[in-house]
Design a protein around this motif. Structure first.
Motif, short mmCIF file in Angstrom:
data_model
loop_
_atom_site.label_atom_id
_atom_site.label_comp_id
_atom_site.label_asym_id
_atom_site.label_seq_id
_atom_site.Cartn_x
_atom_site.Cartn_y
_atom_site.Cartn_z
N SER A 23 -9.27 8.05 1.84
CA SER A 23 -9.26 7.51 3.20
C SER A 23 -7.96 6.77 3.50
CB SER A 23 -10.45 6.57 3.41
OG SER A 23 -10.26 5.37 2.67
N THR A 24 -7.63 6.73 4.79
CA THR A 24 -6.47 5.95 5.23
C THR A 24 -6.66 4.47 4.91
OG1 THR A 24 -5.99 7.52 6.99
CG2 THR A 24 -5.05 5.33 7.23
N GLU A 25 -7.90 4.00 5.05
CA GLU A 25 -8.19 2.58 4.77
C GLU A 25 -7.83 2.20 3.34
OE1 GLU A 25 -9.71 -1.35 4.40
OE2 GLU A 25 -8.78 -0.21 6.01
N LYS A 26 -8.27 3.00 2.37
CA LYS A 26 -7.99 2.65 0.97
C LYS A 26 -6.51 2.81 0.65
CE LYS A 26 -11.96 1.19 -0.40
NZ LYS A 26 -12.53 1.08 0.97
N PHE A 27 -5.85 3.75 1.32
CA PHE A 27 -4.40 3.88 1.16
C PHE A 27 -3.71 2.61 1.65
CE2 PHE A 27 -0.27 5.59 2.91
CZ PHE A 27 0.35 5.72 1.68
N MET A 28 -4.16 2.10 2.80
CA MET A 28 -3.58 0.86 3.33
C MET A 28 -3.86 -0.31 2.40
SD MET A 28 -4.37 1.33 7.41
CE MET A 28 -3.70 -0.28 7.85
N VAL A 29 -5.06 -0.35 1.85
CA VAL A 29 -5.41 -1.41 0.90
C VAL A 29 -4.46 -1.39 -0.30
CG1 VAL A 29 -7.14 -2.08 -0.84
CG2 VAL A 29 -7.83 -1.71 1.53
N ALA A 30 -4.19 -0.18 -0.81
CA ALA A 30 -3.30 -0.06 -1.96
C ALA A 30 -1.89 -0.53 -1.62
CB ALA A 30 -3.28 1.39 -2.46
N LEU A 31 -1.40 -0.17 -0.42
CA LEU A 31 -0.08 -0.63 0.00
C LEU A 31 -0.01 -2.14 0.11
CD1 LEU A 31 0.78 1.94 2.86
CD2 LEU A 31 1.29 2.10 0.42
N ILE A 32 -1.04 -2.72 0.72
CA ILE A 32 -1.07 -4.17 0.92
C ILE A 32 -1.19 -4.90 -0.40
CG2 ILE A 32 -2.39 -6.08 1.94
CD1 ILE A 32 -3.17 -3.99 4.19
N ASP A 33 -2.09 -4.44 -1.26
CA ASP A 33 -2.24 -5.05 -2.59
C ASP A 33 -0.91 -5.04 -3.35
OD1 ASP A 33 -4.93 -5.62 -2.31
OD2 ASP A 33 -5.53 -4.60 -4.15
N THR A 34 -0.22 -3.91 -3.30
CA THR A 34 1.04 -3.78 -4.03
C THR A 34 2.09 -4.75 -3.49
OG1 THR A 34 0.54 -1.42 -4.31
CG2 THR A 34 2.75 -2.14 -4.88
N ALA A 35 2.18 -4.84 -2.17
CA ALA A 35 3.18 -5.73 -1.56
C ALA A 35 2.89 -7.19 -1.88
CB ALA A 35 3.21 -5.51 -0.06
N LEU A 36 1.62 -7.58 -1.83
CA LEU A 36 1.26 -8.96 -2.15
C LEU A 36 1.62 -9.30 -3.60
CD1 LEU A 36 -2.23 -9.22 -0.40
CD2 LEU A 36 -0.08 -10.23 0.37
N ALA A 37 1.32 -8.37 -4.51
CA ALA A 37 1.63 -8.60 -5.92
C ALA A 37 3.14 -8.72 -6.13
CB ALA A 37 1.06 -7.45 -6.77
N ALA A 38 3.88 -7.84 -5.46
CA ALA A 38 5.34 -7.85 -5.61
C ALA A 38 5.95 -9.15 -5.11
CB ALA A 38 5.95 -6.66 -4.88
N GLN A 39 5.46 -9.66 -3.99
CA GLN A 39 6.03 -10.89 -3.46
C GLN A 39 5.74 -12.08 -4.37
OE1 GLN A 39 8.28 -10.97 -1.43
NE2 GLN A 39 8.49 -13.09 -0.82
N ASN A 40 4.55 -12.09 -4.98
CA ASN A 40 4.27 -13.11 -5.98
C ASN A 40 5.26 -13.02 -7.13
OD1 ASN A 40 2.06 -14.39 -4.79
ND2 ASN A 40 0.83 -14.28 -6.65
N ALA A 41 5.53 -11.80 -7.59
CA ALA A 41 6.48 -11.59 -8.68
C ALA A 41 7.87 -12.07 -8.29
CB ALA A 41 6.51 -10.11 -9.06
N ALA A 42 8.28 -11.77 -7.07
CA ALA A 42 9.61 -12.16 -6.61
C ALA A 42 9.76 -13.68 -6.57
CB ALA A 42 9.85 -11.57 -5.22
N ILE A 43 8.75 -14.35 -6.03
CA ILE A 43 8.82 -15.82 -5.95
C ILE A 43 8.81 -16.43 -7.35
CG2 ILE A 43 7.60 -17.89 -5.17
CD1 ILE A 43 6.66 -16.20 -2.76
#
Length: 249
Positions: free
Chosen positions: A103-123
Motif C-alpha cells: 500500500s501507499t500508506e505503508k510505503f509512506m510510513v517506511a519513508l517517514i520512519d527512515t527520515a526520523l531515524a536518520a535525523q536522530n543519527a545526524a544530531i
C-alpha cells in the motif's frame, strides 16, 4: 537554550572530511540514537547499511555524482526504507500481509520512519563534534546501488549519510523566514504576502552567496528552485519503487 538546541541550530552540511574512520563505539552510538527515534505503530520500517570498504565507497561516490565526500569520510551510512522483514513476519505468523505492505500508506510510513531515524543519527553525530552530509545522489542510480549493497525486494536505499571529522566548515545557510514556514490554525493563503516573503528571502540568500564566494555567485533561492524543478530528474523512481513491490495499491 540548551546544548541540544545549540547543536540543532548550528547544523550545516560538511563536504570535507579527514580520512579517519569512526570507532565501533561511535558507530554503535549513532545507530542506537537512530533507533531511538519515533516509529509509526512500532513498525520500525527501515534499515541502515554501514559502508567501510573503500572500493564500495568509491563506487557509491561515482554513482552519487562523483561526490568525493562519499568516498572520503569517517563512515558512510545508507538509510533504507525496509518492509522486507515484515514480509518474513507475515510468513512466520501465517498472515496475509501483502496488501498492506504494497500500500501507499505503508510505503509512506517506511519513508517517514527512515527520515526520523536518520535525523536522530545526524544530531547524535553532530553532538559528538562530527560533521554530516546527507547524500540524496544515491537515487541517481538505484539499480546499481542496490546491487552493491545487495538489498532484497521491499528495501529501497533512500539516501546516504556521510559522517566524519570536518577539515573545512562552511557558513550556515539562512533558512526560509519563520513566518513563511509556520502557519497557525490554518494555511496562510495570502499570495501577495507569500511572494513578498519570498522576495525578502531571495535578498538574504543572494547576499549570503555573494559574501561566501567573494562576489562570484549571487543567485536567488527562487531562481535556484525554478531551475532545478524545470529539469526532470530521477523520473524512473515510480517504476523502480513498484518493481520492488512497494507503493502498488
Amino acid at each position: 537554550m540548551n546544548e541540544v538546541i545549540k547543536t540543532i541550530l548550528n547544523h550545516r552540511s560538511i563536504r570535507h572530511f579527514a580520512d579517519k574512520p569512526l570507532t565501533d563505539e561511535q558507530i554503535k552510538t549513532i545507530v542506537s540514537c537512530a533507533q531511538a527515534a519515533a516509529t509509526s505503530s512500532f513498525i520500525q520500517a527501515y534499515s541502515i547499511i554501514g559502508v567501510k570498504d573503500k572500493k564500495k565507497k568509491k563506487q557509491l561516490a561515482e554513482l552519487a555524482g562523483n561526490q568525493e565526500y562519499v568516498a572520503v569520510n569517517g563512515h558512510f551510512f545508507v538509510f533504507c526504507a525496509d518492509l522486507y522483514r515484515h514480509t518474513l513476519i507475515g510468513q512466520q505468523e501465517q498472515k496475509n500481509v501483502t496488501p498492506s505492505l504494497e500500500s501507499t500508506e505503508k510505503f509512506m510510513v517506511a519513508l517517514i520512519d527512515t527520515a526520523l531515524a536518520a535525523q536522530n543519527a545526524a544530531i547524535a553525530a553532530e553532538s559528538m563534534g562530527l560533521g554530516i552530509c546527507y547524500i540524496g545522489g544515491l537515487r541517481n542510480h538505484l539499480e546499481e546501488v542496490k546491487a552493491i549493497l545487495k538489498t532484497p525486494e521491499r528495501v529501497i536505499p533512500l539516501f546516504g549519510l556521510a559522517v566524519g571529522y570536518p577539515t573545512k566548515v562552511t557558513g550556515k545557510k539562512p533558512r526560509l523566514p519563520f513566518e513563511h514556514i509556520y502557519h497557525e490554525e490554518e494555511y496562510e493563503q495570502n499570495q501577495q504576502e507569500y511572494l513578498q516573503q519570498l522576495r525578502q528571502y531571495d535578498d538574504v540568500i543572494s547576499s549570503y552567496y555573494h559574501e561566501r564566494t567573494n562576489g562570484t555567485r549571487q543567485d536567488r533561492w527562487t531562481e535556484q528552485m525554478a531551475n532545478m524543478l524545470a529539469r526532470q530528474n530521477r523520473m524512473y523512481m515510480k517504476d523502480f519503487v513498484q518493481k520492488n513491490k512497494l507503493n502498488l495499491r
